[in-house]
Design an enzyme around this catalytic site. Structure first.
Site, PDB file in Angstrom:
ATOM      1  CG  ASP A 211      -1.681   1.265   1.399  1.00  0.00           C
ATOM      2  OD1 ASP A 211      -2.415   1.638   0.475  1.00  0.00           O
ATOM      3  OD2 ASP A 211      -1.517   1.914   2.456  1.00  0.00           O
TER       4      ASP A 211
ATOM      5  CG  ASP B 153      -1.324   7.641   0.097  1.00  0.00           C
ATOM      6  OD1 ASP B 153      -0.372   8.407  -0.077  1.00  0.00           O
ATOM      7  OD2 ASP B 153      -2.156   7.372  -0.797  1.00  0.00           O
TER       8      ASP B 153
END
Length: 198
Positions: free
Chosen positions: A8, A10
């Site tokens: 992922d 952010d």
């Protein structure tokens, strides 16, 4: 076929600045370079998979993602890391920009980005991992057939559990997650070698 670690963006790979499209605000998270270097040395492909609903909501244009991706790749290159892939979902069913205001298969917790990457890059999902900071990341990884690690950094606020979003491990940061992955793969290899010698 290759093994991969899906990451992922952010709150996991970089600091979480909501709906950010400014490359100058991108900062790698603690331990990211060391973690990715360890995984890269073990032969894992490194692939970012990121929801970017800010495009659907009209906070920034899709073309503004290109400098963001370039900046992430640059920061990683400076640490000796080659990113193998970068996938993002621009959709959200409640978006304001009509072309992106749809329900899709790529928005996490659905596994579309991981499945696309696996097809395009010849990734063997049962030997791959997903690392993220919320349960939607974990669920996307599990639904794709990977193992998943949750970074428990306080970014998950809902904690609604289902049959798909239970992580294999919980870690404090990227480096701890990488070490868990390497430990798991090493133990599996040792078990396999022991079986062969019988």
């Amino acid at each position: 076929m290759r093994r991969a670690v899906f990451i992922d963006k952010d709150g996991t790979l970089i600091s979480n600045v909501p709906y950010n499209a400014d490359p100058d605000k991108i900062v790698l998270e603690y331990g990211a370079i060391e973690a990715l270097r360890l995984l890269q040395e073990k032969g894992y492909a490194l692939i970012v998979v990121s929801n970017q609903a800010g495009i659907a909501h009209g906070y920034f244009r899709e073309e503004e993602m290109l400098p963001v991706i370039d900046r992430v790749r640059q920061l990683l290159r400076e640490g000796g890391i080659v990113l193998d892939g970068f996938y993002y979902c621009p959709h959200h069913p409640a978006g304001k920009v009509t072309q992106y205001a749809i329900s899709c298969m790529c928005r996490k917790p659905l596994p579309g980005m991981l499945l696309q990457a696996a097809e395009e890059m010849d990734i063997f999902l049962p030997e791959s991992w997903m690392i993220g900071d919320i349960l939607h990341d974990v669920e996307a990884g599990n639904r794709a057939g990977c193992r998943s690690i949750l970074l428990n950094k306080g970014n998950e606020t809902v904690w609604e559990m289902n049959d798909y979003n239970k992580p294999e491990h919980i870690a404090d940061n990227m480096l701890e997650a990488a070490r868990l992955i390497v430990k798991h793969s090493t133990a599996k290899l040792e078990t396999w070698n022991s079986f062969i010698k019988r």
